[in-house]
Design a protein around this motif. Sequence first.
Motif, PDB file in Angstrom:
ATOM      1  N   VAL A  94      39.972  42.457  37.643  1.00 46.98           N
ATOM      2  CA  VAL A  94      38.924  43.195  38.337  1.00 46.98           C
ATOM      3  C   VAL A  94      38.008  42.163  38.986  1.00 46.98           C
ATOM      4  CG1 VAL A  94      36.946  44.740  38.088  1.00 46.98           C
ATOM      5  CG2 VAL A  94      39.020  45.132  36.735  1.00 46.98           C
ATOM      6  N   LEU A  95      37.821  42.259  40.279  1.00 51.47           N
ATOM      7  CA  LEU A  95      36.979  41.318  41.012  1.00 51.47           C
ATOM      8  C   LEU A  95      35.570  41.906  41.124  1.00 51.47           C
ATOM      9  CD1 LEU A  95      37.995  39.377  44.215  1.00 51.47           C
ATOM     10  CD2 LEU A  95      35.716  40.329  43.964  1.00 51.47           C
ATOM     11  N   LEU A  96      34.572  41.138  40.709  1.00 46.65           N
ATOM     12  CA  LEU A  96      33.182  41.590  40.744  1.00 46.65           C
ATOM     13  C   LEU A  96      32.376  40.672  41.658  1.00 46.65           C
ATOM     14  CD1 LEU A  96      34.173  41.537  37.431  1.00 46.65           C
ATOM     15  CD2 LEU A  96      32.298  43.171  37.397  1.00 46.65           C
ATOM     16  N   ALA A  97      31.631  41.256  42.589  1.00 46.69           N
ATOM     17  CA  ALA A  97      30.875  40.452  43.546  1.00 46.69           C
ATOM     18  C   ALA A  97      29.651  41.198  44.040  1.00 46.69           C
ATOM     19  CB  ALA A  97      31.760  40.066  44.730  1.00 46.69           C
ATOM     20  N   CYS A  98      28.570  40.459  44.241  1.00 45.79           N
ATOM     21  CA  CYS A  98      27.404  41.010  44.924  1.00 45.79           C
ATOM     22  C   CYS A  98      27.647  40.955  46.426  1.00 45.79           C
ATOM     23  CB  CYS A  98      26.152  40.206  44.577  1.00 45.79           C
ATOM     24  SG  CYS A  98      25.567  40.446  42.898  1.00 45.79           S
ATOM     25  N   MET A  99      27.129  41.929  47.124  1.00 48.51           N
ATOM     26  CA  MET A  99      27.276  41.963  48.569  1.00 48.51           C
ATOM     27  C   MET A  99      26.565  40.764  49.206  1.00 48.51           C
ATOM     28  SD  MET A  99      29.119  44.567  49.447  1.00 48.51           S
ATOM     29  CE  MET A  99      28.711  44.871  51.175  1.00 48.51           C
ATOM     30  N   GLU A 103      35.225  42.362  26.633  1.00 43.29           N
ATOM     31  CA  GLU A 103      35.324  42.898  25.279  1.00 43.29           C
ATOM     32  C   GLU A 103      36.520  43.822  25.137  1.00 43.29           C
ATOM     33  OE1 GLU A 103      30.981  43.086  23.222  1.00 43.29           O
ATOM     34  OE2 GLU A 103      31.410  44.675  24.671  1.00 43.29           O
ATOM     35  N   ARG A 104      36.910  44.471  26.246  1.00 36.49           N
ATOM     36  CA  ARG A 104      38.040  45.393  26.226  1.00 36.49           C
ATOM     37  C   ARG A 104      39.357  44.716  26.566  1.00 36.49           C
ATOM     38  NH1 ARG A 104      33.476  47.726  26.800  1.00 36.49           N
ATOM     39  NH2 ARG A 104      33.104  49.941  26.443  1.00 36.49           N
ATOM     40  N   GLY A 105      39.327  43.403  26.752  1.00 36.35           N
ATOM     41  CA  GLY A 105      40.541  42.662  27.054  1.00 36.35           C
ATOM     42  C   GLY A 105      41.002  42.798  28.484  1.00 36.35           C
ATOM     43  N   VAL A 106      40.100  43.177  29.397  1.00 38.29           N
ATOM     44  CA  VAL A 106      40.443  43.331  30.807  1.00 38.29           C
ATOM     45  C   VAL A 106      40.135  42.024  31.544  1.00 38.29           C
ATOM     46  CG1 VAL A 106      39.963  44.595  32.937  1.00 38.29           C
ATOM     47  CG2 VAL A 106      39.935  45.788  30.729  1.00 38.29           C
ATOM     48  N   PRO A 107      41.092  41.429  32.224  1.00 34.75           N
ATOM     49  CA  PRO A 107      40.821  40.193  32.969  1.00 34.75           C
ATOM     50  C   PRO A 107      39.900  40.460  34.153  1.00 34.75           C
ATOM     51  CG  PRO A 107      43.029  40.985  33.470  1.00 34.75           C
ATOM     52  CD  PRO A 107      42.500  41.860  32.363  1.00 34.75           C
ATOM     53  N   THR A 108      38.994  39.538  34.408  1.00 35.42           N
ATOM     54  CA  THR A 108      38.037  39.700  35.499  1.00 35.42           C
ATOM     55  C   THR A 108      37.939  38.420  36.314  1.00 35.42           C
ATOM     56  OG1 THR A 108      36.139  38.964  34.181  1.00 35.42           O
ATOM     57  CG2 THR A 108      36.654  41.321  34.150  1.00 35.42           C
ATOM     58  N   LEU A 109      37.431  38.565  37.525  1.00 40.69           N
ATOM     59  CA  LEU A 109      37.072  37.428  38.372  1.00 40.69           C
ATOM     60  C   LEU A 109      35.664  37.697  38.881  1.00 40.69           C
ATOM     61  CD1 LEU A 109      37.666  34.808  39.885  1.00 40.69           C
ATOM     62  CD2 LEU A 109      38.677  36.179  41.722  1.00 40.69           C
ATOM     63  N   MET A 110      34.689  37.002  38.293  1.00 38.06           N
ATOM     64  CA  MET A 110      33.284  37.209  38.617  1.00 38.06           C
ATOM     65  C   MET A 110      32.859  36.185  39.666  1.00 38.06           C
ATOM     66  SD  MET A 110      30.415  38.771  38.176  1.00 38.06           S
ATOM     67  CE  MET A 110      28.668  38.705  37.796  1.00 38.06           C
ATOM     68  N   ALA A 160      38.910  36.520  51.129  1.00 40.80           N
ATOM     69  CA  ALA A 160      39.863  35.465  50.777  1.00 40.80           C
ATOM     70  C   ALA A 160      40.211  35.505  49.294  1.00 40.80           C
ATOM     71  CB  ALA A 160      39.282  34.105  51.155  1.00 40.80           C
ATOM     72  N   ALA A 161      39.191  35.715  48.440  1.00 37.30           N
ATOM     73  CA  ALA A 161      39.439  35.785  47.007  1.00 37.30           C
ATOM     74  C   ALA A 161      40.310  36.978  46.655  1.00 37.30           C
ATOM     75  CB  ALA A 161      38.106  35.856  46.252  1.00 37.30           C
ATOM     76  N   ALA A 162      40.030  38.128  47.270  1.00 39.14           N
ATOM     77  CA  ALA A 162      40.839  39.321  47.013  1.00 39.14           C
ATOM     78  C   ALA A 162      42.279  39.116  47.461  1.00 39.14           C
ATOM     79  CB  ALA A 162      40.210  40.522  47.720  1.00 39.14           C
ATOM     80  N   ASP A 163      42.448  38.458  48.584  1.00 42.07           N
ATOM     81  CA  ASP A 163      43.795  38.205  49.097  1.00 42.07           C
ATOM     82  C   ASP A 163      44.584  37.285  48.168  1.00 42.07           C
ATOM     83  OD1 ASP A 163      45.799  38.505  51.154  1.00 42.07           O
ATOM     84  OD2 ASP A 163      45.392  36.426  51.693  1.00 42.07           O
TER      85      ASP A 163
END
Length: 317
Positions: free
Chosen positions: A189-194, A212-219, A231-234
Amino acid sequence: MTTGSLARQVGVSPTTLRSWDRRYGLGPETRDEGRHRRWMPGDVAMVLDMCRLTAAGIPPAEAAKAAKARAEADGPVGPPLALSASRSGSGLPLGDVRQECRGLARAAVRLDAVAVQERLVAAVTAHGLVAAWEEILAPALQAVGRKWASAGERYVEVEHLLSWHVSATIRHVYVSAASARRMPRSAPVLLACMPGEQHTLPLEALNAALAERGVPTLMLGAAVPADVLEAAADRVGPSAVVLWAQSAATAGLALARHVAAASWGVRGARTHSRVLLTGPGWGRAAHPALLHPPGLREALAALDAPQTAHPRQSYGA
């Protein structure tokens, strides 16, 4: 220090200080010729102990007894550093909140960094990150923000102190969760501020809750430029993209729609990412391909839900 000055420093009313003196003997040893109270450093330290204990939910009579016993055991003390630098008053607009939230806000107003951190750790430990965020951390941050907006620069230091410690606490939850379990090698899951958006704490809370739920993220954090986000999403082909906007000025619906329409992955197996619009800046903006959860719990549920789910509104501090 006079009673009025001390009251402004510690975030309680002068009437409360006088009541503590009258009921529990928790007053200054020194009084001038007009019988006015003059609080010395040892008296101030005792009042700070009283504030910490009552904010933690201990009955005033017991708190006063403990504060006086500690003052007698510690003996004379020098000028309290936390108070010498404090300029903040009382009266944060908290409304109907948990006692832990009031205690956290009072500690922040006093610029008592130790007490702020203790309250945060206790809240997360007792209630879990999600409940602590929604019922204690976020309301305290919102109250400080409202006070700052109405009092000019007077409460800037309080907001900075509280924000820094909230961020440190949330990141500790993330690091502990990420190191305690092996994250799957699946699309994150990619998380980003506008672009232009600096408020990251609600995203940090979501990031830690996902860990905590074991979900991989990219902050990616604050103020992510549009080309960097794309670019990061791609590169990672995220399972979902969470975009935060605190204000309408940073809520770029065109960029959100562009990210939702883009496809990732190798030719012949390209996929689209769900996009979550989070934060009060989005208002009532809507799009069939975009989710709009009202709170942290709803954001977590939306990320678990099928692609057809469409919760509305926005969340955060």
